[in-house]
Design a protein around this motif. Structure first.
Motif, short mmCIF file in Angstrom:
data_model
loop_
_atom_site.label_atom_id
_atom_site.label_comp_id
_atom_site.label_asym_id
_atom_site.label_seq_id
_atom_site.Cartn_x
_atom_site.Cartn_y
_atom_site.Cartn_z
N LYS A 1 -3.50 6.34 12.35
CA LYS A 1 -3.26 4.75 12.51
C LYS A 1 -3.11 4.48 14.11
O LYS A 1 -3.90 3.33 14.34
CB LYS A 1 -1.85 4.63 12.00
CG LYS A 1 -1.72 4.63 10.32
CD LYS A 1 -0.11 4.22 9.97
CE LYS A 1 0.36 4.38 8.92
NZ LYS A 1 1.67 4.32 8.61
N GLN B 1 0.87 10.80 -3.68
CA GLN B 1 1.46 10.46 -2.78
C GLN B 1 2.75 11.09 -2.57
O GLN B 1 3.24 11.84 -1.70
CB GLN B 1 1.72 9.10 -2.64
CG GLN B 1 2.17 8.93 -1.34
CD GLN B 1 3.15 7.29 -1.28
OE1 GLN B 1 3.13 6.64 -2.42
NE2 GLN B 1 3.30 6.92 0.11
N GLN C 1 6.68 11.78 7.27
CA GLN C 1 5.01 11.85 6.99
C GLN C 1 4.43 11.35 8.33
O GLN C 1 3.83 10.63 8.46
CB GLN C 1 4.64 10.75 5.82
CG GLN C 1 5.17 9.44 6.17
CD GLN C 1 6.64 8.86 5.85
OE1 GLN C 1 7.09 9.67 4.91
NE2 GLN C 1 7.33 8.27 6.64
N VAL D 1 0.20 10.92 8.82
CA VAL D 1 -0.39 9.81 8.70
C VAL D 1 -0.47 8.81 10.09
O VAL D 1 -1.12 7.92 9.99
CB VAL D 1 0.06 8.92 7.57
CG1 VAL D 1 0.13 9.76 6.34
CG2 VAL D 1 1.49 8.47 7.84
N THR E 1 2.81 -2.96 8.17
CA THR E 1 1.60 -1.89 7.85
C THR E 1 0.38 -2.96 7.86
O THR E 1 0.40 -4.02 7.23
CB THR E 1 1.84 -1.42 6.45
OG1 THR E 1 2.97 -0.61 6.50
CG2 THR E 1 0.71 -0.66 6.01
N SER F 1 6.39 -4.32 1.74
CA SER F 1 6.12 -3.35 2.88
C SER F 1 7.41 -3.04 3.28
O SER F 1 8.47 -3.79 3.92
CB SER F 1 5.48 -3.91 4.04
OG SER F 1 5.27 -2.99 5.11
N LYS F 2 7.95 -1.87 3.31
CA LYS F 2 9.03 -1.34 3.83
C LYS F 2 9.29 -1.50 5.42
O LYS F 2 10.14 -1.98 5.66
CB LYS F 2 9.31 0.30 3.50
CG LYS F 2 10.67 0.77 4.24
CD LYS F 2 10.70 2.45 3.91
CE LYS F 2 11.90 3.01 4.50
NZ LYS F 2 12.04 4.34 4.57
N THR F 3 8.25 -1.24 6.05
CA THR F 3 8.57 -1.64 7.37
C THR F 3 7.81 -3.03 8.04
O THR F 3 8.25 -3.30 9.00
CB THR F 3 7.32 -0.52 8.36
OG1 THR F 3 6.25 -0.81 7.66
CG2 THR F 3 7.89 0.74 7.89
N ILE G 1 0.87 -1.07 -0.06
CA ILE G 1 -0.01 -0.04 0.00
C ILE G 1 1.05 1.19 0.27
O ILE G 1 2.01 1.00 0.38
CB ILE G 1 -0.97 -0.15 1.15
CG1 ILE G 1 -2.17 1.00 0.89
CG2 ILE G 1 -0.30 0.38 2.54
CD1 ILE G 1 -3.26 0.89 2.00
N GLY G 2 0.38 2.35 -0.42
CA GLY G 2 1.28 3.56 -0.45
C GLY G 2 2.37 3.48 -1.37
O GLY G 2 2.02 3.08 -2.48
N GLY G 3 3.35 3.93 -0.97
CA GLY G 3 4.72 3.49 -1.98
C GLY G 3 5.22 2.17 -2.34
O GLY G 3 5.80 2.12 -3.17
N SER G 4 4.39 1.18 -1.53
CA SER G 4 4.69 0.09 -1.88
C SER G 4 3.73 -0.69 -2.91
O SER G 4 3.48 -1.80 -3.31
CB SER G 4 4.70 -1.14 -0.48
OG SER G 4 5.80 -0.45 0.23
N GLY H 1 9.33 5.50 1.30
CA GLY H 1 8.41 4.67 0.69
C GLY H 1 8.06 5.15 -0.71
O GLY H 1 7.81 4.37 -1.70
N GLU I 1 2.36 13.82 0.32
CA GLU I 1 3.04 13.17 1.47
C GLU I 1 4.33 13.96 1.80
O GLU I 1 4.76 13.93 2.90
CB GLU I 1 2.98 11.82 1.57
CG GLU I 1 3.37 10.91 2.74
CD GLU I 1 3.02 9.60 2.51
OE1 GLU I 1 2.09 8.89 3.06
OE2 GLU I 1 3.99 8.87 2.04
O1 F6P Z 1 1.24 5.51 6.11
C1 F6P Z 1 1.90 6.09 4.98
C2 F6P Z 1 3.03 4.95 4.68
O2 F6P Z 1 4.09 5.00 5.78
C3 F6P Z 1 3.74 5.62 3.36
O3 F6P Z 1 4.67 6.45 3.62
C4 F6P Z 1 4.09 4.24 2.60
O4 F6P Z 1 4.67 4.38 1.32
C5 F6P Z 1 3.17 3.30 3.14
O5 F6P Z 1 2.54 3.98 4.39
C6 F6P Z 1 3.24 1.84 3.17
O6 F6P Z 1 4.41 1.43 4.11
P1 F6P Z 1 5.29 0.32 4.30
O7 F6P Z 1 5.87 0.05 2.99
O8 F6P Z 1 5.97 0.12 5.19
O9 F6P Z 1 4.10 -0.82 4.22
#
Ligand code: F6P
Length: 547
Positions: free
Chosen positions: A512, A349, A505, A508, A210, A205-207, A152-155, A267, A353
Motif C-alpha cells: 500500500k 482472507q 496484518q 499488507v 482504504t 470500511s473499518k478504517t 474490500i477485504g473483510g468489508s 476486518g 491474513e
Molecule cells: O488491506 C487489508 C485490510 O486492512 C483488511 O484487513 C481489511 O479487511 C481490508 O483491508 C479493508 O479495510 P477497511 O475495512 O478498513 O476498508
C-alpha cells in the motif's frame, strides 16, 4: 515459552508420523469397524466426518496433548474474556461479542460493550425494515430496489459470501451488488445495470481510509449526482459502516446513516457487525439474527466442549498434523454448493491474513511452518479442473468437502448427482484404485501385454489422500453462522498453537505504501523515483504504452 519444536510432544508427533507414513486409511478402516463413529462428531447442525484422515487414536491424543501443552483452553478463554490478545495492535479480539445473544455482559477494560452492540443491531433492524418495506425512499420518492456494498477485504468478502450463500432467503424486491476492486471495470459494469433513483450504496470500511473503497464510493457518488443533479440526494442513497464514523461523515454521509463498530472487531471478523448490513438488507433482520445465533451456538460449543469433542479444535489439529508433520503446503476448501462459491475466497482472507506469519508473539522466528495456502472452488466444477492434481500429483493436499443433505428449493435430481459426486470424491481420494482392480479393468477393456504395462502407471491411483467432510441438513442462516464461526475458531486455535498473533496484518502495508509513492509517478511527464531496475522498467513501459 520454550520452542514448540523442542517439546517432547512435538517430537513424539514427528516420530508417530513416521510410523503412520506407510499405513493406509483403508487398512485402518479394515481394522476398526467403528472408525466412522469414533472419528466423527456433530455440533450446531454440522456433522464432521474426519475418519478419512491419516490419523489413529495415538496421533489424535498426541495432537490433543500439543493443544493442552500450549495452553489452548486458557488462550481461548482469554479471547472470550476480552483480553488484549492482539498484542501488536494492543486490542481485544471480540467478534464473539457481536453474536453474544446470551444477555451476558462482555467487558473490554471493565466496560460492558453489549449495550452498544445491541444498540447498533437495533438501528440496523429499523433501517432494514424501512428499506425493505419501501418506507425508505430514494431522492425522487421511489423505493429502493438495488443495494450496492462498496468495500474490500473483510468489508466485502463476508457480506458477499453470506449474501450469495443465502440466496434462497433473498428478498425478491431487492437485488444485491458488491463493488470492491479498484479496477474501474468493477464499478462501471455494475453501475451500468442500475437505476440511480432506486439504488442504495452502503460504504463499508473499518478504517474509512482504504483507497479502493473511497475511490469507488466517490465514483458512485458522481454517478448518482450526474443523474439526480442535487447534492442532497446523497443523504437518501448513501449509508456507511465504519469504526471511524467521523471520517464517514466527512465524506458527506449523514451521521444518522452511519453505523458504527469497534476496534476490537478485526476486518476479516466483521461480518457479524454492521458490516453485515447488506446481508440483513438482502435476507431480512430475522435471518441475520439467525446467522448470529448460529455463530453464537458454535462459540458456546468451542468455549465449553472438551477438546476431544470440540469441532474447531479437531479441525485445527488435523490442519497442524498435515502442515507440520506431513509438509502439506496447501489446503483445499471444496463446497459442493454453488451458493457457497465465495467461501474459499472468504476463508483465504480469514486464514491467510490471520496465520500467514513467520514470527512468534514475542518476535522470535517460527522454526516451523504456519498457515497453509488456502484455495478451492465449488464442486462439481473443480472436479473438471484441478482434481487431477488432488488425485495423482506428488502433493498431499488435505481437503474439506462441504455439502447440504437436502435439496430444499433446488431440483432433487441435480442434488442427488451433487451428493453422489461429493461422496465419491472423498472415497476416491482415500481408497484410490488397487493394482488388481486396475489390471482387471485394463484386461476387460482388452488392453493387454506391453500396452497394459505402458498404461498401468498412468492410470494408477495410490489413494490414501485425506479429507474432512462437513454435512448439514440444509444451508440455513443458522447453519451458515455456525460454519463460519467454526472456521474462525479453527484459525484461532492454529494461531494459538503456532504462537503467532492471528489478529494483525502488517504484511499488507508495504505494498500500500509503495503504491501511494508510485501513483504520482504515473502522471505524464512526472519523474520516476528511485526503484529497482525491474520496477523502473515496468513504470517506463506502462507510461509509454498508455500514451
Ligand atoms: O488491506 C487489508 C485490510 O486492512 C483488511 O484487513 C481489511 O479487511 C481490508 O483491508 C479493508 O479495510 P477497511 O475495512 O478498513 O476498508
Amino acid at each position: 515459552m520454550a520452542n514448540l519444536t523442542d517439546s517432547t510432544v512435538w517430537q513424539q508427533l514427528a516420530a508417530h508420523q513416521q510410523e503412520l507414513a506407510t499405513r493406509t486409511m483403508t487398512a485402518m478402516f479394515a481394522e476398526d469397524a467403528t472408525r466412522f463413529d469414533r472419528f466423527s462428531l456433530q455440533a450446531c447442525g454440522l456433522f464432521l466426518d474426519y475418519s478419512k484422515n491419516r490419523l489413529d487414536e495415538r496421533g489424535l491424543s498426541l495432537l490433543l496433548e500439543l493443544a493442552r501443552r500450549t495452553g489452548l483452553e486458557a488462550g481461548r478463554d482469554a479471547m472470550f474474556a476480552g483480553e488484549e490478545i492482539n498484542c501488536t495492535e494492543k486490542r481485544a479480539v471480540l467478534h464473539t461479542a457481536l453474536r453474544n445473544v446470551s444477555g451476558n455482559p462482555v467487558r473490554v477494560n471493565g466496560h460492558d460493550v453489549m449495550p452498544e452492540v445491541r444498540d447498533v443491531l437495533a438501528r440496523m433492524g429499523v433501517f432494514c425494515n424501512a428499506v425493505r418495506s419501501g418506507e425508505w425512499r430514494g431522492h425522487t420518492g421511489k423505493a429502493i430496489r438495488s443495494v450496492v456494498n462498496i468495500g474490500i477485504g473483510g468489508s466485502d468478502l463476508g457480506p458477499v459470501m453470506v449474501t450469495r450463500a443465502l440466496q434462497a432467503y433473498q428478498s425478491p424486491e431487492l437485488s444485491s451488488y458488491f463493488i470492491s476492486n479498484i479496477d474501474g471495470a468493477h464499478s462501471k459494469d455494475i453501475l451500468a445495470t442500475l437505476d440511480p433513483e432506486t439504488t442504495l450504496f452502503v460504504v463499508a470500511s473499518k478504517t474509512f481510509t482504504t483507497q479502493e473503497t473511497l475511490t469507488n464510493a466517490r465514483t458512485a457518488r458522481r454517478w448518482l449526482l450526474a443523474a439526480l443533479k442535487d447534492q442532497s440526494a446523497v443523504a437518501s442513497h448513501f449509508v456507511a459502516v465504519s469504526s471511524k464514523p467521523e471520517l464517514a461523515a466527512e465524506f458527506g454521509i449523514d451521521p444518522q446513516n452511519v453505523f458504527g463498530f469497534w476496534d476490537w472487531v478485526g476486518g476479516r471478523y466483521s461480518l457479524w457487525s454492521a458490516v453485515g448490513l447488506p446481508i440483513a438488507l438482502a435476507v431480512g433482520m430475522d435471518n441475520f439474527t439467525a446467522l448470529l445465533q448460529g455463530a453464537h451456538d458454535m462459540d458456546e460449543h468451542f468455549r465449553t466442549a472438551p477438546l476431544e469433542e470440540n469441532m474447531p479444535v479437531l479441525m485445527a489439529l488435523l490442519g497442524i498434523w498435515y502442515r507440520n508433520f506431513f509438509g502439506a503446503n496447501s489446503y483445499a476448501i471444496l463446497p459442493y454448493s454453488q451458493r457457497l462459491d465465495r467461501l474459499p475466497a472468504f476463508l483465504q482472507q480469514l486464514d491467510m491474513e490471520s496465520n500467514g506469519k513467520s514470527v512468534q508473539r514475542d518476535g522470535r522466528p517460527c522454526d516451523y511452518a504456519t498457515g497453509p495456502i488456502i484455495w478451492g472452488e465449488p464442486g462439481t466444477n473443480g472436479q473438471h479442473a484441478f482434481y487431477q492434481l488432488l488425485h495423482q500429483s506428488q502433493e498431499l493436499i488435505p481437503c474439506d468437502f462441504l455439502v447440504a443433505a437436502r435439496a430444499d428449493d433446488l431440483d432433487p435430481e441435480h442434488h442427488n448427482i451433487l451428493l453422489a459426486n461429493v461422496i465419491a470424491q472423498s472415497e476416491a481420494l482415500m481408497t484410490g484404485k488397487s493394482d488388481e482392480q486396475l489390471r482387471a479393468e485394463l484386461q476387460s477393456a482388452g488392453i493387454e501385454g506391453a500396452e497394459q504395462e505402458r498404461l498401468f502407471a498412468h492410470k494408477s491411483f495410490p489413494g490414501n489422500r485425506p479429507s474432512n467432510t462437513l454435512v448439514y441438513a440444509s444451508l440455513t442462516p443458522g447453519v451458515l453462522g455456525s460454519l463460519i464461526a467454526l472456521y474462525e475458531h479453527k484459525v484461532f486455535c492454529q494461531g494459538h498453537i503456532w504462537n503467532i498473533n492471528s489478529f494483525d496484518q502488517w504484511g499488507v502495508e508495504l505494498g500500500k505504501q509503495l503504491a501511494s509513492l508510485i501513483l504520482p509517478e504515473l502522471a505524464p511527464g512526472a519523474p520516476v523515483g528511485c526503484h529497482d531496475g525491474s520496477t523502473q522498467g515496468l513504470l517506463a513501459l506502462v507510461k509509454s504504452l498508455s500514451k
